[in-house]
Design a protein around this motif. Structure first.
Motif, PDB file in Angstrom:
ATOM      1  N   PRO A  70       9.386  15.253 -13.800  1.00 24.13           N
ATOM      2  CA  PRO A  70      10.746  14.900 -13.383  1.00 24.13           C
ATOM      3  C   PRO A  70      10.952  13.389 -13.481  1.00 24.13           C
ATOM      4  CG  PRO A  70       9.550  16.089 -11.646  1.00 24.13           C
ATOM      5  CD  PRO A  70       8.589  15.803 -12.729  1.00 24.13           C
ATOM      6  N   GLY A  72      11.746   9.724 -12.171  1.00 21.67           N
ATOM      7  CA  GLY A  72      11.369   9.028 -10.949  1.00 21.67           C
ATOM      8  C   GLY A  72      10.346   7.956 -11.243  1.00 21.67           C
ATOM      9  N   ARG A  92      13.320   8.238  -2.849  1.00 25.84           N
ATOM     10  CA  ARG A  92      13.219   9.701  -2.732  1.00 25.84           C
ATOM     11  C   ARG A  92      12.620  10.359  -3.976  1.00 25.84           C
ATOM     12  NH1 ARG A  92      17.118  12.659   0.948  1.00 25.84           N
ATOM     13  NH2 ARG A  92      17.544  11.092   2.525  1.00 25.84           N
ATOM     14  N   ASP A  93      12.799   9.755  -5.136  1.00 26.84           N
ATOM     15  CA  ASP A  93      12.310  10.380  -6.364  1.00 26.84           C
ATOM     16  C   ASP A  93      10.952   9.819  -6.820  1.00 26.84           C
ATOM     17  OD1 ASP A  93      13.142   7.889  -7.241  1.00 26.84           O
ATOM     18  OD2 ASP A  93      14.221   8.656  -8.987  1.00 26.84           O
TER      19      ASP A  93
END
Length: 152
Positions: A70, A72, A92-93
């Protein structure tokens, strides 16, 4: 937030990571090959009854992880970093990456990290167990980003 293990060596540590992932609702990515045979039966045994609560994603190699991960910031926990984790503002990522218990990560993985962190230790201490290190940094990152708010 997610945890990522680079080619783990010790099955018991993988079990601890699966339990950590399950209890804190943080996905766990495993970059293979591992230093032990890894199949669903062994993962279930190592994780006890936490397997069904955990979100586990396996990657066949570092290249497949880089291709499929993902978005991030890639945050590497390493004893070789200058920056310490208490001084970092987490996102958060963030993808928290931990290396092999026996050897850490190769230079190419160090170079790919967006941020490299270490845990400050007293003089003479080399390192913590990888699962303990992950727990410390993950806890701080969840605290900073409100990640505990959805847990009971």
């Amino acid at each position: 937030m997610l945890l990522t293990l680079y080619e783990p060596d010790i099955p018991q540590n993988l079990g601890a990571f699966i339990r950590l992932s399950a209890c804190l609702a943080v996905p766990l990515h495993i970059i293979e090959p591992c230093g032990f045979p890894l199949d669903d039966k062994r993962i279930r045994r190592a994780s006890m009854d936490y397997y069904d609560l955990a979100h586990i994603v396996r990657h066949a190699s570092w290249d497949s992880f880089r291709r499929d991960r993902p978005a991030g910031r890639l945050v590497l926990l390493t004893t070789q970093a200058a920056q310490t984790f208490p001084d970092v503002v987490f996102r958060r990522d963030d993808i928290l990456l931990l290396g092999r218990e026996s050897a850490g990560v190769p230079q190419a993985v160090h170079d790919a990290a967006d941020l490299r962190l270490r845990i400050p230790l007293q003089r003479g201490a080399r390192s913590l167990n990888v699962a303990l290190a992950a727990t410390m940094v993950l806890s701080e990152s969840l605290r900073q980003t409100g990640g505990f708010a959805t847990l009971t």
